[in-house]
Design a protein around this motif. Structure first.
Motif, PDB file in Angstrom:
ATOM      1  N   LEU A 264      60.987  45.878   6.224  1.00 38.54           N
ATOM      2  CA  LEU A 264      62.365  46.125   6.634  1.00 38.54           C
ATOM      3  C   LEU A 264      63.013  47.064   5.631  1.00 38.54           C
ATOM      4  N   SER A 265      63.280  48.284   6.060  1.00 44.01           N
ATOM      5  CA  SER A 265      63.736  49.325   5.133  1.00 44.01           C
ATOM      6  C   SER A 265      65.095  48.997   4.534  1.00 44.01           C
ATOM      7  N   ALA A 266      65.397  49.656   3.415  1.00 46.32           N
ATOM      8  CA  ALA A 266      66.701  49.479   2.773  1.00 46.32           C
ATOM      9  C   ALA A 266      67.828  49.929   3.700  1.00 46.32           C
ATOM     10  N   VAL A 267      67.574  50.980   4.492  1.00 44.96           N
ATOM     11  CA  VAL A 267      68.588  51.475   5.429  1.00 44.96           C
ATOM     12  C   VAL A 267      68.835  50.444   6.527  1.00 44.96           C
ATOM     13  N   SER A 268      67.779  49.849   7.040  1.00 46.35           N
ATOM     14  CA  SER A 268      67.931  48.815   8.069  1.00 46.35           C
ATOM     15  C   SER A 268      68.688  47.612   7.522  1.00 46.35           C
ATOM     16  N   GLN A 269      68.340  47.190   6.316  1.00 41.50           N
ATOM     17  CA  GLN A 269      69.022  46.050   5.710  1.00 41.50           C
ATOM     18  C   GLN A 269      70.504  46.355   5.506  1.00 41.50           C
ATOM     19  N   ALA A 270      70.811  47.546   5.035  1.00 41.63           N
ATOM     20  CA  ALA A 270      72.207  47.926   4.790  1.00 41.63           C
ATOM     21  C   ALA A 270      72.994  47.947   6.095  1.00 41.63           C
ATOM     22  N   THR A 271      72.390  48.491   7.153  1.00 45.23           N
ATOM     23  CA  THR A 271      73.062  48.561   8.452  1.00 45.23           C
ATOM     24  C   THR A 271      73.357  47.164   8.974  1.00 45.23           C
ATOM     25  N   ALA A 272      72.368  46.283   8.913  1.00 47.47           N
ATOM     26  CA  ALA A 272      72.551  44.929   9.409  1.00 47.47           C
ATOM     27  C   ALA A 272      73.601  44.167   8.604  1.00 47.47           C
ATOM     28  N   LEU A 273      73.596  44.349   7.286  1.00 46.63           N
ATOM     29  CA  LEU A 273      74.580  43.670   6.441  1.00 46.63           C
ATOM     30  C   LEU A 273      76.003  44.110   6.784  1.00 46.63           C
ATOM     31  N   ALA A 274      76.197  45.414   6.940  1.00 49.40           N
ATOM     32  CA  ALA A 274      77.529  45.915   7.276  1.00 49.40           C
ATOM     33  C   ALA A 274      77.978  45.370   8.630  1.00 49.40           C
ATOM     34  N   ALA A 275      77.052  45.329   9.584  1.00 50.15           N
ATOM     35  CA  ALA A 275      77.396  44.821  10.915  1.00 50.15           C
ATOM     36  C   ALA A 275      77.768  43.345  10.863  1.00 50.15           C
ATOM     37  N   LEU A 276      76.996  42.547  10.157  1.00 48.35           N
ATOM     38  CA  LEU A 276      77.272  41.114  10.081  1.00 48.35           C
ATOM     39  C   LEU A 276      78.596  40.836   9.372  1.00 48.35           C
ATOM     40  N   ARG A 277      78.903  41.647   8.363  1.00 45.54           N
ATOM     41  CA  ARG A 277      80.155  41.452   7.633  1.00 45.54           C
ATOM     42  C   ARG A 277      81.367  41.904   8.438  1.00 45.54           C
ATOM     43  N   HIS A 278      81.131  42.623   9.528  1.00 43.77           N
ATOM     44  CA  HIS A 278      82.212  43.055  10.424  1.00 43.77           C
ATOM     45  C   HIS A 278      81.945  42.539  11.836  1.00 43.77           C
ATOM     46  N   ARG A 279      81.345  41.356  11.916  1.00 48.23           N
ATOM     47  CA  ARG A 279      80.920  40.853  13.226  1.00 48.23           C
ATOM     48  C   ARG A 279      82.084  40.580  14.171  1.00 48.23           C
TER      49      ARG A 279
END
Length: 369
Positions: A264-279
């Motif tokens: 799981l790439s760093a870019v994928s992890q960053a994208t998912a984290l931002a999305a979850l924090r703004h769910r």
């Protein structure tokens, strides 16, 4: 005279696995049309503030792209656990590049040569493809004539086939119908003798008429139960490819044995984290999508068709009409829906109000001319 595709000849000349010869790759039509309602995407765009948050998070990740990412994606598992609740901790969560990779990893760990996976057709067409890719026998279980699945029938088929893995799609794709907890429990109990892993694929769970009804609540005390989810649908992140599962911690340990390093790439992890924090912002469109879905069901009934009651973001419908002709006419009007290969039936994604209106008006024109 039949023309021979030179690429096919070249492919056949390769030492391809025999069970892959003659197969076609998975893929829905990708056509440039004004209204695309064939792949169950969330047709609402990602909100501007979430786009900005993703860009900022990815920019931070870009500072360290010369290094491998956190292979345990610890922050992401913590955020996923917080999102799901149900008493789950990060040790119960696992993520990958879309729920398809999640399912592939589960088949790599628990399937393989001499093992089998049972699912109940019609259902998600990737299951047999994933089974083939992992040398796992696919067993097509049966549903009732109306595509429903009872606890008794499901359990009897599990006892008969003794599969290594059972996949229950709920809400089911392509029918959109959800399973009650008693079906999941019956399958789990029936799988005791064969030590079957039971996977409940909840890709569309956020769109359920009662979102509180989820197999997540069944996880305690069931170490062979896995619930898979995705961020492609409700979170409007189909392009980001983030899927995950919740299960007993030892299931995640098993997947660590087969996952690719740093999958799981760093870019994928960053994208998912931002999305979850703004769910809250991302999930704000879910109720509107459910409203359009219910509108489609009501209007298709009014037009004399037979839509299934849906717990997903799409509607599966049949009736006394020429399905190929309707599909083609909609396409000629710039509206793409899905022919799922079931005679007399089609499937349409619930889009925005404008997209839904365009679809319904075109269907009514076709049926009443």
């Amino acid at each position: 005279m039949t023309e021979t595709n030179p690429r096919t000849e070249l492919l056949n000349a390769l030492p391809l696995r025999e069970d892959l010869r003659g197969k076609s790759p998975y893929g829905a039509p990708q056509l440039e049309v004004p209204v695309t309602l064939n792949t169950n995407e969330n047709t609402h765009p990602v909100p501007t503030e979430v786009q900005q948050a993703i860009v900022e998070e990815v920019s931070m990740a870009a500072l360290n792209l010369n290094r491998y990412p956190d292979r345990e994606f610890t922050e992401l598992r913590e955020e996923l656990a917080a999102y799901l609740g149900q008493g789950l901790g990060p040790e119960n969560l696992w993520a990958a590049n879309g729920s398809n990779e999640i399912l592939q990893q589960l088949m790599q760990a628990f399937g393989g040569p001499g093992r089998s996976v049972l699912s109940f057709v019609p259902t998600y067409s990737m299951y047999p493809i994933l089974a083939a890719g992992t040398n796992t026998e696919f067993i097509a279980g049966q549903r009732a004539a109306d595509f429903t699945l009872s606890p008794e029938s499901a359990a009897a088929q599990v006892r008969e086939h003794k599969p290594s893995i059972v996949i229950l799609c709920s809400p089911n794709n392509p029918t959109g119908t959800a399973l009650e907890d008693d079906v999941v429990d019956a399958v789990y109990q029936a799988g005791e003798a064969s030590n079957s892993i039971v996977i409940v694929d909840e890709a569309y769970a956020e769109f359920a008429r009662n979102p509180a009804t989820t197999a997540l609540s069944l996880l305690p005390g069931r170490p062979r139960l896995v619930v898979t989810r995705t961020m492609s649908k409700a979170f409007a992140l189909a392009g980001a490819r983030i899927g995950y599962f919740a299960a007993a911690a030892e299931i995640a340990d098993a997947i660590r044995l087969v996952r690719l390093p740093y999958h799981l790439s760093a870019v994928s992890q960053a994208t998912a984290l931002a999305a979850l924090r703004h769910r809250s912002s991302l999930l704000a469109d879910v109720e509107d999508i459910k409203m359009q879905r219910d509108r489609i069901v009501d209007e298709l009934k009014r037009l004399g068709l037979q839509p299934s009651e849906s717990d997903s973001n799409f509607v599966f419908f049949g009736g006394d009409f020429d399905a190929p002709a309707l599909w083609q006419e909609l396409l000629s009007r710039g509206i793409l829906i899905r022919d799922v290969g079931i005679a007399g039936h089609l499937r349409v994604t619930a889009g925005t109000e404008e997209e839904t209106t365009a679809f319904l008006e075109a269907v009514e024109t076709h049926l009443t001319r």
